[in-house]
Design a protein around this motif. Structure first.
Motif, PDB file in Angstrom:
ATOM      1  N   GLU A   1      15.573  -5.880  -2.821  1.00 16.11           N
ATOM      2  CA  GLU A   1      15.769  -4.588  -3.483  1.00 16.11           C
ATOM      3  C   GLU A   1      16.276  -4.760  -4.913  1.00 16.11           C
ATOM      4  OE1 GLU A   1      15.038  -1.547  -2.850  1.00 16.11           O
ATOM      5  OE2 GLU A   1      14.214  -1.889  -0.865  1.00 16.11           O
ATOM      6  N   ARG A   2      17.116  -5.778  -5.098  1.00  9.80           N
ATOM      7  CA  ARG A   2      17.731  -5.936  -6.409  1.00  9.80           C
ATOM      8  C   ARG A   2      16.796  -6.739  -7.315  1.00  9.80           C
ATOM      9  NH1 ARG A   2      22.495  -5.104  -8.748  1.00  9.80           N
ATOM     10  NH2 ARG A   2      23.086  -6.538 -10.422  1.00  9.80           N
ATOM     11  N   GLN A   3      16.308  -6.099  -8.358  1.00 11.80           N
ATOM     12  CA  GLN A   3      15.352  -6.736  -9.252  1.00 11.80           C
ATOM     13  C   GLN A   3      15.989  -6.968 -10.621  1.00 11.80           C
ATOM     14  OE1 GLN A   3      12.111  -7.463  -8.361  1.00 11.80           O
ATOM     15  NE2 GLN A   3      12.562  -6.781  -6.292  1.00 11.80           N
ATOM     16  N   ALA A   4      15.357  -7.836 -11.396  1.00 14.45           N
ATOM     17  CA  ALA A   4      15.762  -7.992 -12.792  1.00 14.45           C
ATOM     18  C   ALA A   4      15.538  -6.657 -13.499  1.00 14.45           C
ATOM     19  CB  ALA A   4      14.930  -9.079 -13.450  1.00 14.45           C
ATOM     20  N   PRO A   5      16.347  -6.343 -14.530  1.00 10.57           N
ATOM     21  CA  PRO A   5      16.145  -5.083 -15.240  1.00 10.57           C
ATOM     22  C   PRO A   5      14.724  -5.010 -15.804  1.00 10.57           C
ATOM     23  CG  PRO A   5      18.165  -6.182 -15.979  1.00 10.57           C
ATOM     24  CD  PRO A   5      17.436  -7.142 -15.102  1.00 10.57           C
ATOM     25  N   ALA A   6      14.072  -3.865 -15.619  1.00 15.72           N
ATOM     26  CA  ALA A   6      12.729  -3.684 -16.173  1.00 15.72           C
ATOM     27  C   ALA A   6      12.829  -3.641 -17.691  1.00 15.72           C
ATOM     28  CB  ALA A   6      12.129  -2.390 -15.642  1.00 15.72           C
ATOM     29  N   ARG A   7      11.838  -4.183 -18.373  1.00 16.67           N
ATOM     30  CA  ARG A   7      11.868  -4.224 -19.841  1.00 16.67           C
ATOM     31  C   ARG A   7      11.541  -2.868 -20.455  1.00 16.67           C
ATOM     32  NH1 ARG A   7      15.338  -7.051 -20.785  1.00 16.67           N
ATOM     33  NH2 ARG A   7      14.752  -6.989 -22.971  1.00 16.67           N
ATOM     34  N   SER A   8      10.954  -1.974 -19.665  1.00 15.40           N
ATOM     35  CA  SER A   8      10.627  -0.615 -20.105  1.00 15.40           C
ATOM     36  C   SER A   8       9.963   0.083 -18.928  1.00 15.40           C
ATOM     37  CB  SER A   8       9.664  -0.630 -21.295  1.00 15.40           C
ATOM     38  OG  SER A   8       8.399  -1.124 -20.885  1.00 15.40           O
ATOM     39  N   LEU A   9       9.703   1.394 -19.050  1.00 17.58           N
ATOM     40  CA  LEU A   9       8.954   2.086 -17.998  1.00 17.58           C
ATOM     41  C   LEU A   9       7.545   1.517 -17.870  1.00 17.58           C
ATOM     42  CD1 LEU A   9      11.274   4.324 -18.376  1.00 17.58           C
ATOM     43  CD2 LEU A   9       9.548   5.901 -17.528  1.00 17.58           C
ATOM     44  N   PHE A  10       7.079   0.853 -18.938  1.00 19.00           N
ATOM     45  CA  PHE A  10       5.746   0.259 -18.932  1.00 19.00           C
ATOM     46  C   PHE A  10       5.769  -1.140 -18.313  1.00 19.00           C
ATOM     47  CE2 PHE A  10       6.015   3.434 -22.170  1.00 19.00           C
ATOM     48  CZ  PHE A  10       4.779   4.044 -22.221  1.00 19.00           C
ATOM     49  N   GLY A  11       6.975  -1.626 -17.993  1.00 17.39           N
ATOM     50  CA  GLY A  11       7.098  -2.933 -17.348  1.00 17.39           C
ATOM     51  C   GLY A  11       7.110  -4.110 -18.308  1.00 17.39           C
ATOM     52  N   VAL A  12       6.917  -3.852 -19.602  1.00 17.73           N
ATOM     53  CA  VAL A  12       6.834  -4.952 -20.577  1.00 17.73           C
ATOM     54  C   VAL A  12       7.686  -4.652 -21.806  1.00 17.73           C
ATOM     55  CG1 VAL A  12       4.484  -5.638 -19.915  1.00 17.73           C
ATOM     56  CG2 VAL A  12       4.808  -3.899 -21.698  1.00 17.73           C
ATOM     57  N   ASP A  13       7.976  -5.706 -22.580  1.00 18.21           N
ATOM     58  CA  ASP A  13       8.512  -5.543 -23.932  1.00 18.21           C
ATOM     59  C   ASP A  13       7.341  -5.226 -24.862  1.00 18.21           C
ATOM     60  OD1 ASP A  13      11.456  -6.389 -24.244  1.00 18.21           O
ATOM     61  OD2 ASP A  13      10.687  -8.049 -23.051  1.00 18.21           O
ATOM     62  N   PRO A  14       7.542  -4.339 -25.842  1.00 16.94           N
ATOM     63  CA  PRO A  14       6.466  -4.166 -26.831  1.00 16.94           C
ATOM     64  C   PRO A  14       6.353  -5.413 -27.703  1.00 16.94           C
ATOM     65  CG  PRO A  14       8.416  -2.917 -27.493  1.00 16.94           C
ATOM     66  CD  PRO A  14       8.719  -3.508 -26.147  1.00 16.94           C
ATOM     67  N   MET A  15       5.200  -5.600 -28.330  1.00 20.52           N
ATOM     68  CA  MET A  15       5.083  -6.709 -29.279  1.00 20.52           C
ATOM     69  C   MET A  15       5.984  -6.431 -30.469  1.00 20.52           C
ATOM     70  SD  MET A  15       1.373  -8.347 -29.582  1.00 20.52           S
ATOM     71  CE  MET A  15       0.400  -6.935 -30.002  1.00 20.52           C
ATOM     72  N   ASP A  16       6.510  -7.499 -31.052  1.00 20.02           N
ATOM     73  CA  ASP A  16       7.387  -7.373 -32.213  1.00 20.02           C
ATOM     74  C   ASP A  16       6.547  -6.933 -33.420  1.00 20.02           C
ATOM     75  OD1 ASP A  16       9.174  -7.705 -34.296  1.00 20.02           O
ATOM     76  OD2 ASP A  16       8.967  -9.884 -34.318  1.00 20.02           O
TER      77      ASP A  16
END
Lengths: 278, 278
Positions: free
Chosen positions: B3-18
């Motif tokens: 149940e315990r997951q790493a924090p999601a990077r966003s609602l989209f599941g990813v970091d945006p490109m820099d």
């Protein structure tokens, strides 16, 4: 001895800290630390030059935090691409529905009525109250009476994108309800679609002002759900000796806030490109 | 089920490109693709407002690429903190000396004399030649005769830092040496400390103009050593169908260039703070 190594991140062996996230984190920390009932949110919109009444134009090419006072700009949070975002966010709910519970984007549709009151407390202090009711039942929602006080705004200009954004810190302090005899100064209807994942909530809200001859306004905002807890955590790491000059879970949390806003804005860009290929 | 997951990077599941790295990468790619003998370098210095002759002041708080033409600014590459950087970079050599070979920062001290010639080729074309000699032996260095042509500059304003930086793309095309009868239009002496790791070289150079009554100028620059190879690689990934809208090793290589410049500039800040605590 393994000769072939991964590429070094720099002559210093490391990546530098992301200046932008650290700047925003410090800005939030300086204003919010030690306060209770903190709300941290980012709104998507447009920075408007007061002189031209058009979108701000600065001779820079990449995202940057601007000095809104020096530039004389205001922030307009109307976001006309409501339907596209609705569709996009519904797709995220759908897409994530097969994932583990902690990775699923949840969805909620609420209709609320906000009434605003200017009251004088027994202490003589003036207070601006917001009372939130369920639009259907007209019952006041749990924790629905608050004094909202804006602490500060940070305005971010995105010259490569269709929209800019603004990060705001406020306090929303629970208050007793105003006396029955009081009349609201202002009423608004909110039709809100809320999408949440872990500690972040994206609200797509249509705001209508009843009895006013005005088009509904659409707002898109990202909120940190439990900002007080986040700040307590940051306080704890400070107290335990970690410098604010290090990258902690606090900075990382703020980066995820930025990630969400940036990806929403980029999706608006993509949608516009698909509709009007250039 | 975990149940315990790493924090999601966003609602989209990813970091945006820099956005910043992608902007710089695209800028380089558009100007350098298909060319040979490309040099890509970043110089540390100061953006000077031509109207005030002082450092540029813009109402923004974070690093951003500026429109230098619109702003009427020039770039001054003099970097007076030569000795501090010398010490810092020597420490990196020392620190990394115990590491694997591919992670060691190498060090080289060269003294060179550059002579510049304006020549007319048999085709009638005017060409600006640079001839580089070993200052001690006066022998022309291997590959030491080139026609250097500036393609374009990108200027980055760093309001939080003591210094700005400029990224330049040039071609340095090998040429035959000018006839003995030609006289140089201009001569300069370079006393250069070069520090290199993998494909990146940091040059700390003292430039003296002999026979001119002028203080030596100090320059700090970061160069991509094998830019032609990097561009061939980027061309290859393009040809093999990877979109330039994806994060490839090319963008990552440019990010490491930025990492190096940013960390050098931040170290200048830190040093200044140590000397004059505020």
């Amino acid at each position: 001895m393994e000769e072939r190594q991964a590429p070094a991140r720099s002559l210093f062996g490391v990546d530098p800290m992301d200046e932008f996230s650290v700047f925003v984190s410090d800005w939030i920390w300086e204003r919010a630390q030690g306060q209770s009932h903190i709300e941290i949110e980012a709104k998507v919109g447009t920075l408007i030059d007061r002189h031209t009444n058009m979108r701000l134009q600065l001779p820079v090419f990449t995202e940057t935090v601007i000095d809104a006072r020096a530039l004389g700009v205001r922030f307009e949070s109307n976001m006309p691409m409501h339907q596209n975002f609705n569709q996009l966010l519904n797709e995220l709910v759908q897409y994530s529905s097969g994932m583990y519970e902690g990775q699923r984007v949840s969805y909620k549709h609420v209709r609320e009525t906000d009434s605003f009151y200017d009251e004088v407390l027994p202490t003589g202090e003036n207070v601006h109250l917001r009372v939130t009711r369920d639009s259907q039942t007209q019952q006041i929602k749990p924790g629905g009476v608050v004094a909202k006080k804006r602490i500060d705004d940070l305005n971010i200009y995105c010259p490569m994108r269709m929209y800019d954004y603004r990060i705001s810190i406020s306090t929303e302090t629970p208050m007793p309800r105003p006396p029955e005899s009081s009349a609201p100064t202002f009423v608004r209807e909110k039709d809100r679609l809320s999408y949440a994942l872990q500690n972040f909530q994206v609200d797509l809200t249509q705001v209508t002002l009843p009895h006013r001859d005005q088009e509904p306004v659409h707002e898109l905002e990202v909120e940190i759900c439990q900002a007080d807890e986040l700040l307590r955590w940051a306080q704890y790491t400070c107290a335990s000796g970690e410098s604010r000059e290090e990258w902690t879970q606090f900075e990382d949390h703020i980066l995820v806030l930025l990630n969400n806003v940036r990806l929403l804005i980029r999706n608006a860009d993509n949608h516009a490109r698909e509709c009007h290929p250039v």
